[in-house]
Design a protein around this motif. Structure first.
Motif, short mmCIF file in Angstrom:
data_model
loop_
_atom_site.label_atom_id
_atom_site.label_comp_id
_atom_site.label_asym_id
_atom_site.label_seq_id
_atom_site.Cartn_x
_atom_site.Cartn_y
_atom_site.Cartn_z
N CYS A 11 -7.22 10.75 12.65
CA CYS A 11 -6.10 11.76 12.32
C CYS A 11 -6.35 13.11 13.13
O CYS A 11 -7.53 13.76 12.55
CB CYS A 11 -5.99 11.81 10.89
N CYS A 14 -6.78 15.83 10.08
CA CYS A 14 -7.68 15.95 8.91
C CYS A 14 -9.03 14.97 9.23
O CYS A 14 -10.05 15.31 8.78
CB CYS A 14 -7.53 15.30 7.48
N CYS A 48 -0.58 9.56 8.59
CA CYS A 48 -2.06 9.50 8.17
C CYS A 48 -1.93 9.19 6.38
O CYS A 48 -1.46 10.05 5.67
CB CYS A 48 -2.70 10.94 8.22
N CYS A 51 -3.55 12.78 4.88
CA CYS A 51 -3.16 14.01 4.48
C CYS A 51 -1.72 14.13 4.97
O CYS A 51 -1.09 15.11 5.02
CB CYS A 51 -3.90 15.06 5.55
N TYR A 53 -0.22 13.57 7.81
CA TYR A 53 0.10 14.26 9.10
C TYR A 53 0.92 13.08 9.74
O TYR A 53 0.40 11.95 9.62
CB TYR A 53 -1.33 14.20 9.85
ZN ZN Z 1 -5.07 13.13 8.21
#
Ligand code: ZN
Length: 210
Positions: A11, A14, A48, A51, A53
């Protein structure tokens, strides 16, 4: 047959590494679900699990609609080795339309054009005319134009248009006779089905100039 591969992606947000599915081949009739996801723009969407994302994950993908005799190669980097290999795997042309597209948005548009029973060369001619008209009327540049909808009942072909510097599109429509006119023009120009072709505004411009 659908071909889905699994890859480990890290990712950008993160750094967590997670497995992710990538559909490198979609058969419209065998995988109606993936066709749907391509049309609602979630197929190339990545999130993700750690997190949240979010990003668009674009990778080469071959879209096959056997009923319509349509084979579309999505290749973000253009005519790459992957397109050449697709060509080698599908050398035949009989009744087949082969197209090359560079983005998921273009793939979606192509599928919508063919599912609406329209000729994409003629449609690019309509887009070109509409774009030029908008540019001269609004004194601005048009970055991209996408086919959106067709209604015989309303005598309407609808497009979304992204003007330079604007995030949101404006909507424009033409009557079907504009398309019919372009269709006649498309029949007169020298366009022949061959390998995976990029049928876009540039091609429409070239054909019309000839
Ligand atoms: Zn992430």
């Amino acid at each position: 047959m659908a071909a889905c591969i699994t890859k480990e992606l890290s990712c950008p947000g993160c750094g967590a590494v997670n497995k992710s599915h990538m559909w490198i081949e979609i058969d419209a009739s065998a995988d109606p679900e993936q066709r749907e996801r391509m049309l609602d723009e979630t197929l190339f969407f990545w999130e993700c699990p750690d997190c949240n994302y979010q990003a668009q994950m674009v990778y080469p993908c071959l879209y096959h609609d056997k009923e319509r005799g349509l084979l579309i190669c999505l290749s973000p980097s253009g005519r790459t080795q992957q397109v050449i290999e697709a060509e080698q795997r599908h050398p035949g042309l009989a009744g087949l339309k082969k197209r090359l597209v560079l983005s998921p948005a273009e793939l979606k548009e192509k599928v919508m054009i063919f599912e609406s029973g329209l000729n994409d060369v003629a449609l690019e001619m309509v887009k070109l005319a509409l774009q030029e008209l908008t540019e001269s009327k609004q004194q601005t540049r048009v970055d991209r134009t996408f086919f959106l909808t067709m209604s015989e009942e309303l005598d309407y072909l609808g497009f979304s248009m992204f003007l330079r510097g604007e995030e949101k599109p404006v909507y424009q429509g033409v009557r079907l006779e504009v398309y019919e006119k372009s269709l006649r023009a498309a029949e007169r120009v020298d366009f022949q089905e061959s390998g995976f072709q990029l049928v876009d505004l540039a091609l429409a411009r070239t054909l019309l100039e000839q």
